[in-house]
Design an enzyme around this catalytic site. Structure first.
Site, PDB file in Angstrom:
ATOM      1  N   GLU A 132      12.011   2.505   4.633  1.00  0.00           N
ATOM      2  CA  GLU A 132      11.148   3.015   5.707  1.00  0.00           C
ATOM      3  C   GLU A 132      11.769   2.788   7.089  1.00  0.00           C
ATOM      4  O   GLU A 132      11.055   2.701   8.088  1.00  0.00           O
ATOM      5  CB  GLU A 132       9.776   2.330   5.625  1.00  0.00           C
ATOM      6  CG  GLU A 132       9.130   2.360   4.251  1.00  0.00           C
ATOM      7  CD  GLU A 132       8.836   3.776   3.761  1.00  0.00           C
ATOM      8  OE1 GLU A 132       8.749   4.685   4.608  1.00  0.00           O
ATOM      9  OE2 GLU A 132       8.696   3.973   2.543  1.00  0.00           O
ATOM     10  N   PHE A 155       0.827  -1.205   0.000  1.00  0.00           N
ATOM     11  CA  PHE A 155       0.000   0.000   0.000  1.00  0.00           C
ATOM     12  C   PHE A 155       0.864   1.258   0.000  1.00  0.00           C
ATOM     13  O   PHE A 155       1.728   1.427   0.858  1.00  0.00           O
ATOM     14  CB  PHE A 155      -0.910   0.016   1.228  1.00  0.00           C
ATOM     15  CG  PHE A 155      -1.890   1.160   1.254  1.00  0.00           C
ATOM     16  CD1 PHE A 155      -2.725   1.405   0.180  1.00  0.00           C
ATOM     17  CD2 PHE A 155      -1.979   1.999   2.361  1.00  0.00           C
ATOM     18  CE1 PHE A 155      -3.646   2.448   0.196  1.00  0.00           C
ATOM     19  CE2 PHE A 155      -2.888   3.038   2.404  1.00  0.00           C
ATOM     20  CZ  PHE A 155      -3.718   3.271   1.316  1.00  0.00           C
ATOM     21  N   GLY A 156       0.616   2.134  -0.968  1.00  0.00           N
ATOM     22  CA  GLY A 156       1.311   3.415  -1.029  1.00  0.00           C
ATOM     23  C   GLY A 156       0.367   4.551  -0.682  1.00  0.00           C
ATOM     24  O   GLY A 156      -0.650   4.742  -1.362  1.00  0.00           O
ATOM     25  N   TYR A 157       0.692   5.294   0.365  1.00  0.00           N
ATOM     26  CA  TYR A 157      -0.141   6.439   0.749  1.00  0.00           C
ATOM     27  C   TYR A 157       0.680   7.718   0.886  1.00  0.00           C
ATOM     28  O   TYR A 157       0.133   8.787   1.149  1.00  0.00           O
ATOM     29  CB  TYR A 157      -0.874   6.148   2.070  1.00  0.00           C
ATOM     30  CG  TYR A 157       0.032   5.937   3.265  1.00  0.00           C
ATOM     31  CD1 TYR A 157       0.426   7.003   4.061  1.00  0.00           C
ATOM     32  CD2 TYR A 157       0.497   4.656   3.600  1.00  0.00           C
ATOM     33  CE1 TYR A 157       1.254   6.813   5.159  1.00  0.00           C
ATOM     34  CE2 TYR A 157       1.327   4.460   4.698  1.00  0.00           C
ATOM     35  CZ  TYR A 157       1.701   5.540   5.471  1.00  0.00           C
ATOM     36  OH  TYR A 157       2.517   5.351   6.555  1.00  0.00           O
ATOM     37  N   GLY A 158       2.010   7.612   0.711  1.00  0.00           N
ATOM     38  CA  GLY A 158       2.896   8.772   0.737  1.00  0.00           C
ATOM     39  C   GLY A 158       3.662   8.840  -0.564  1.00  0.00           C
ATOM     40  O   GLY A 158       3.071   8.863  -1.645  1.00  0.00           O
ATOM     41  N   SER A 159       4.984   8.817  -0.496  1.00  0.00           N
ATOM     42  CA  SER A 159       5.788   8.930  -1.709  1.00  0.00           C
ATOM     43  C   SER A 159       5.625   7.732  -2.645  1.00  0.00           C
ATOM     44  O   SER A 159       5.885   7.843  -3.843  1.00  0.00           O
ATOM     45  CB  SER A 159       7.269   9.106  -1.356  1.00  0.00           C
ATOM     46  OG  SER A 159       7.753   8.008  -0.608  1.00  0.00           O
TER      47      SER A 159
END
Length: 314
Positions: free
Chosen positions: A135, A55-59
């Site tokens: 991360e 899941f990508g929710y930022g960069s």
């Protein structure tokens, strides 16, 4: 010797255009999001039950630096996206951290919209290792349920498990309590921060652009308020602050110290020219504006670590 007039002249001739904001400075420098996601599809790869979803929710919404074979737009429930994490390795440095997003627990009705990326079984271990390192500054890996967005005119009940990275309140770079959580304070930090991966403001603007492109009907109040606050700070204060800071640097260059005053005129002029050339070169690197903003506002002297464009990773 004091050289205020010469410093002003030098500023007008060589630095004023660099300091002025132009349309490129105020716009979002973001890759073609549509092209980036369209290129993910790989019809030659067979999907298997051993594949995983990230899941990508930022960069990760605009910078996909790992192999994937499919993607979906959608959301997870029970969280809010917030700029509550210091960044000391991507969008800031330890002496002057930037801000990036994490997720905070919320009601079951709250949603965080983002992108699911399908990683083939053969790549899953290497991708997880890569993302664990990317991360590493406070984020923990966990699994939640992802819901695929409905296409217009069609119904969808598709959901599946997905791997996400969340920086929790317990990590050392947490910045979501008290004054740290106020929009104006986050905006100030973003305004003056940059790191090995680039400028902090570009991270924010890219995230806003990605949301507007991928989810045009979704309004994230936190992002909207923060973007407005940062842009206001840029347009209202940046040129004035940078002008003062650069002139101070020129005055320092043009003022003899004890050793320099003993040089002959030709050697002195050569040294001054070398320093001016060095300053011009510095002002062509990523993060130079944030360097001088932080120096002028807080007296913080940051090494040019954040100006090394070759080190960008996120």
């Amino acid at each position: 010797m004091s050289c205020d007039l010469n410093a002003q002249t030098l500023y007008n001739e060589k630095f004023a255009k660099l300091v002025d904001l132009d349309e490129a400075e105020l716009s979002t420098k973001c890759m073609d999001i549509t092209k980036a996601h369209d290129e993910i599809h790989n019809p030659s790869v067979e999907f298997t039950s051993e594949d995983i979803w990230i899941f990508g929710y930022g960069s990760l919404m605009w910078k996909i630096d790992f192999p994937c074979i499919d993607w979906q737009r959608g959301y997870i429930c029970g969280y809010l996206r917030r700029f509550y994490q210091h960044s000391i390795d991507h969008r800031g440095v330890r002496a002057k951290p930037g801000r990036v997003v994490t997720l905070t627990p919320a009601s079951a009705l709250d949603r965080v919209y983002g992108v699911a990326y399908r990683v083939a079984a053969k790549d899953r271990d290497s991708v997880i290792r890569h993302l664990d390192f990317r991360e590493k500054n406070g984020y923990e890996r966990c699994t939640v349920t992802f819901h695929v967005c409905q296409e217009e005119g069609k119904s969808s009940n598709t959901s599946f498990d997905i791997v996400i990275y969340i920086a929790t309140r317990e990590n050392e770079s947490w910045a979501g309590d008290g004054a740290d959580s106020r929009i104006e304070n986050i905006a100030e930090q973003i305004f003056t921060s940059a790191g090995p991966s680039g400028r902090n403001r570009e991270y924010l603007f890219n995230l806003v652009k990605s949301m507007n492109h991928l989810f045009p009907g979704v309004k994230d109040e936190h992002l909207v308020s923060l973007e407005a606050a940062v842009r206001q700070r840029i347009e209202k204060d940046e040129v004035l602050l940078l002008e003062v800071a650069v002139k101070k640097e020129l005055e320092r260059i043009l003022t003899c110290d004890e050793k320099e005053c003993k040089m002959n005129e030709e050697a002195r002029r050569g040294l001054v020219q070398t320093k001016i050339d060095h300053l011009l070169k510095f002002c062509g690197k990523t993060g130079w504006r944030e360097y001088f903003l932080a120096k002028e506002l807080y007296g913080i002297h940051i090494l040019s670590l954040w100006c090394d464009e070759d080190r960008r990773t996120s």
